[in-house]
Design a protein around this motif. Structure first.
Motif, PDB file in Angstrom:
ATOM      1  N   LEU A   1       0.926  -0.924  -0.435  1.00 45.54           N
ATOM      2  CA  LEU A   1      -0.499   0.481  -0.602  1.00 45.54           C
ATOM      3  C   LEU A   1       1.392   1.676   0.219  1.00 45.54           C
ATOM      4  O   LEU A   1       0.265   2.158  -1.368  1.00 45.54           O
ATOM      5  N   VAL A   2       1.749   1.102   0.681  1.00 47.56           N
ATOM      6  CA  VAL A   2       2.867   2.687   1.022  1.00 47.56           C
ATOM      7  C   VAL A   2       3.077   2.441  -0.341  1.00 47.56           C
ATOM      8  O   VAL A   2       3.962   3.789  -1.029  1.00 47.56           O
ATOM      9  N   VAL A   3       4.209   1.518  -1.209  1.00 51.93           N
ATOM     10  CA  VAL A   3       5.087   1.311  -2.230  1.00 51.93           C
ATOM     11  C   VAL A   3       3.903   2.438  -3.478  1.00 51.93           C
ATOM     12  O   VAL A   3       4.183   2.847  -4.245  1.00 51.93           O
ATOM     13  N   PHE A   4       2.543   1.379  -3.455  1.00 54.94           N
ATOM     14  CA  PHE A   4       1.191   1.925  -4.438  1.00 54.94           C
ATOM     15  C   PHE A   4       1.175   3.371  -4.599  1.00 54.94           C
ATOM     16  O   PHE A   4       1.263   3.470  -5.815  1.00 54.94           O
ATOM     17  N   GLU A   5       0.970   4.143  -3.346  1.00 55.14           N
ATOM     18  CA  GLU A   5       0.407   5.109  -3.097  1.00 55.14           C
ATOM     19  C   GLU A   5       1.513   6.272  -3.077  1.00 55.14           C
ATOM     20  O   GLU A   5       1.017   6.973  -3.910  1.00 55.14           O
ATOM     21  N   ASP A   6       2.843   5.544  -3.065  1.00 55.47           N
ATOM     22  CA  ASP A   6       4.382   6.645  -3.543  1.00 55.47           C
ATOM     23  C   ASP A   6       4.016   6.250  -4.541  1.00 55.47           C
ATOM     24  O   ASP A   6       4.690   7.953  -5.446  1.00 55.47           O
ATOM     25  N   ALA A   7       4.197   5.095  -5.787  1.00 57.98           N
ATOM     26  CA  ALA A   7       4.318   5.446  -6.907  1.00 57.98           C
ATOM     27  C   ALA A   7       2.955   5.926  -7.325  1.00 57.98           C
ATOM     28  O   ALA A   7       2.616   7.306  -8.836  1.00 57.98           O
ATOM     29  N   PHE A   8       1.960   6.109  -6.771  1.00 59.36           N
ATOM     30  CA  PHE A   8       0.999   6.646  -8.308  1.00 59.36           C
ATOM     31  C   PHE A   8       0.768   7.918  -8.445  1.00 59.36           C
ATOM     32  O   PHE A   8      -0.244   8.614  -9.122  1.00 59.36           O
ATOM     33  N   ALA A   9       1.083   8.719  -6.639  1.00 60.58           N
ATOM     34  CA  ALA A   9       1.199   9.862  -6.446  1.00 60.58           C
ATOM     35  C   ALA A   9       2.093  10.797  -7.518  1.00 60.58           C
ATOM     36  O   ALA A   9       1.961  11.405  -8.181  1.00 60.58           O
ATOM     37  N   LYS A  10       3.265   9.990  -7.741  1.00 61.18           N
ATOM     38  CA  LYS A  10       4.020  10.424  -8.564  1.00 61.18           C
ATOM     39  C   LYS A  10       3.450  10.341 -10.531  1.00 61.18           C
ATOM     40  O   LYS A  10       4.181  10.885 -10.803  1.00 61.18           O
ATOM     41  N   GLU A  11       2.862   9.318 -10.066  1.00 62.22           N
ATOM     42  CA  GLU A  11       2.528   9.309 -11.523  1.00 62.22           C
ATOM     43  C   GLU A  11       1.526  10.080 -12.029  1.00 62.22           C
ATOM     44  O   GLU A  11       1.469  10.385 -13.318  1.00 62.22           O
ATOM     45  N   LEU A  12       0.497  10.425 -11.120  1.00 69.65           N
ATOM     46  CA  LEU A  12      -0.120  11.383 -11.411  1.00 69.65           C
ATOM     47  C   LEU A  12       0.459  12.599 -11.520  1.00 69.65           C
ATOM     48  O   LEU A  12      -0.293  13.296 -12.581  1.00 69.65           O
ATOM     49  N   LYS A  13       0.894  13.080 -11.171  1.00 69.76           N
ATOM     50  CA  LYS A  13       1.481  14.318 -10.746  1.00 69.76           C
ATOM     51  C   LYS A  13       2.523  14.339 -12.112  1.00 69.76           C
ATOM     52  O   LYS A  13       2.174  15.804 -12.505  1.00 69.76           O
ATOM     53  N   ARG A  14       2.691  13.384 -12.323  1.00 69.35           N
ATOM     54  CA  ARG A  14       3.626  13.471 -14.116  1.00 69.35           C
ATOM     55  C   ARG A  14       2.764  13.710 -15.238  1.00 69.35           C
ATOM     56  O   ARG A  14       3.243  14.142 -15.573  1.00 69.35           O
ATOM     57  N   VAL A  15       1.674  12.537 -15.208  1.00 68.72           N
ATOM     58  CA  VAL A  15       0.500  12.944 -16.195  1.00 68.72           C
ATOM     59  C   VAL A  15      -0.021  14.677 -15.590  1.00 68.72           C
ATOM     60  O   VAL A  15      -0.078  15.532 -17.127  1.00 68.72           O
ATOM     61  N   LEU A  16      -0.041  14.666 -14.855  1.00 68.39           N
ATOM     62  CA  LEU A  16      -1.173  16.437 -14.716  1.00 68.39           C
ATOM     63  C   LEU A  16       0.220  17.365 -15.170  1.00 68.39           C
ATOM     64  O   LEU A  16      -0.788  18.550 -16.342  1.00 68.39           O
ATOM     65  N   GLN A  17       1.511  17.097 -15.616  1.00 68.29           N
ATOM     66  CA  GLN A  17       2.247  18.126 -15.628  1.00 68.29           C
ATOM     67  C   GLN A  17       2.451  18.149 -17.237  1.00 68.29           C
ATOM     68  O   GLN A  17       2.785  18.362 -18.029  1.00 68.29           O
ATOM     69  N   ASN A  18       2.380  17.212 -17.824  1.00 70.68           N
ATOM     70  CA  ASN A  18       2.468  16.706 -18.979  1.00 70.68           C
ATOM     71  C   ASN A  18       1.292  17.232 -19.849  1.00 70.68           C
ATOM     72  O   ASN A  18       1.019  17.818 -20.744  1.00 70.68           O
ATOM     73  N   VAL A  19      -0.360  16.968 -18.849  1.00 70.68           N
ATOM     74  CA  VAL A  19      -1.302  17.585 -19.395  1.00 70.68           C
ATOM     75  C   VAL A  19      -0.969  19.031 -19.410  1.00 70.68           C
ATOM     76  O   VAL A  19      -1.538  19.498 -20.210  1.00 70.68           O
ATOM     77  N   GLY A  20      -0.524  20.164 -18.616  1.00 70.84           N
ATOM     78  CA  GLY A  20      -0.828  21.258 -18.239  1.00 70.84           C
ATOM     79  C   GLY A  20       0.535  22.028 -18.919  1.00 70.84           C
ATOM     80  O   GLY A  20       0.291  22.756 -20.053  1.00 70.84           O
ATOM     81  N   LYS A  21       1.219  20.838 -20.303  1.00 70.70           N
ATOM     82  CA  LYS A  21       2.565  21.345 -21.161  1.00 70.70           C
ATOM     83  C   LYS A  21       1.469  21.628 -22.716  1.00 70.70           C
ATOM     84  O   LYS A  21       2.047  22.223 -22.972  1.00 70.70           O
ATOM     85  N   ARG A  22       0.767  20.599 -22.446  1.00 75.49           N
ATOM     86  CA  ARG A  22      -0.001  20.442 -23.529  1.00 75.49           C
ATOM     87  C   ARG A  22      -0.688  21.382 -23.906  1.00 75.49           C
ATOM     88  O   ARG A  22      -0.809  21.653 -24.983  1.00 75.49           O
ATOM     89  N   GLN A  23      -1.237  22.204 -22.792  1.00 73.74           N
ATOM     90  CA  GLN A  23      -2.167  22.710 -23.289  1.00 73.74           C
ATOM     91  C   GLN A  23      -2.145  23.857 -22.424  1.00 73.74           C
ATOM     92  O   GLN A  23      -1.878  24.124 -20.928  1.00 73.74           O
ATOM     93  N   PRO A  24      -2.862  25.336 -23.006  1.00 71.47           N
ATOM     94  CA  PRO A  24      -2.038  26.726 -22.044  1.00 71.47           C
ATOM     95  C   PRO A  24      -3.617  26.785 -20.601  1.00 71.47           C
ATOM     96  O   PRO A  24      -4.708  25.855 -21.205  1.00 71.47           O
ATOM     97  N   PHE A  25      -2.937  27.496 -19.773  1.00 73.98           N
ATOM     98  CA  PHE A  25      -3.931  27.188 -18.642  1.00 73.98           C
ATOM     99  C   PHE A  25      -5.082  27.923 -18.916  1.00 73.98           C
ATOM    100  O   PHE A  25      -5.152  29.272 -19.723  1.00 73.98           O
ATOM    101  N   ARG A  26      -6.177  27.784 -18.743  1.00 71.47           N
ATOM    102  CA  ARG A  26      -7.817  27.754 -18.719  1.00 71.47           C
ATOM    103  C   ARG A  26      -8.154  28.702 -17.877  1.00 71.47           C
ATOM    104  O   ARG A  26      -8.129  28.211 -16.823  1.00 71.47           O
ATOM    105  N   ARG A  27      -8.897  29.445 -17.393  1.00 69.74           N
ATOM    106  CA  ARG A  27      -9.352  30.258 -16.527  1.00 69.74           C
ATOM    107  C   ARG A  27     -11.246  30.358 -16.844  1.00 69.74           C
ATOM    108  O   ARG A  27     -11.789  30.553 -17.158  1.00 69.74           O
TER     109      ARG A  27
END
Length: 153
Positions: free
Chosen positions: A127-153
């Motif tokens: 569980l500890v390993v999963f939570e760490d890996a999931f958080a890192k993967e989610l952060k990576r995915v969200l950063q990549n989404v942010g790079k592809r699209q301009p910030f929207r308000r």
């Protein structure tokens, strides 16, 4: 192997889309995906799954309440620091903030150690390993989404 790769790619796209959606709906999709992956990774039985997610919900509720308490105390400190509040009143709020901080640090450990009646030690470690890996993967995915699209308000 192809199905596994396709499944991971599909889930990654799903996570990216979830971030793009309006707040709560996107968070719900990410949380649903996390739960499915957690059940698969830790090989939960039905009983473990039911008991674990009840315990997790209680823990998340406690975490949320502590964060709200912290924000309330910080707001009081903000107001007290602007005026001519007595030192004793400020000290009282600082002590409350310290207590909340201690609770915020100790509750995750208590939560993990308290899972021994539901999960094996190996599952808790997973569980500890999963939570760490999931958080890192989610952060990576969200950063990549942010790079592809301009910030929207």
């Amino acid at each position: 192997l192809f199905l596994l790769t396709a499944s991971i790619a599909l889930c990654t796209v799903s996570l990216a889309r979830a971030q793009e959606e309006d707040g709560e709906r996107g968070r719900k999709r990410i949380e649903d995906y996390r739960r499915i992956r957690l059940i698969e990774t830790l090989h939960f039985t039905e009983d473990q799954s039911a008991r674990y997610f009840v315990r997790e919900r209680e823990f998340r509720h406690t975490e949320h309440a502590l964060k709200e308490q912290r924000e309330t105390v910080i707001e009081r400190l903000r107001q007290l620091s602007k005026g001519s509040a007595p030192d004793a009143e400020i000290a009282k709020e600082l002590q409350a903030l310290a207590t909340i901080g201690t609770d915020m640090l100790s509750k995750p450990t208590e939560y993990l150690l308290g899972l021994k009646d539901i999960l094996s030690h190996k599952q808790i470690a997973q569980l500890v390993v999963f939570e760490d890996a999931f958080a890192k993967e989610l952060k990576r995915v969200l950063q990549n989404v942010g790079k592809r699209q301009p910030f929207r308000r």
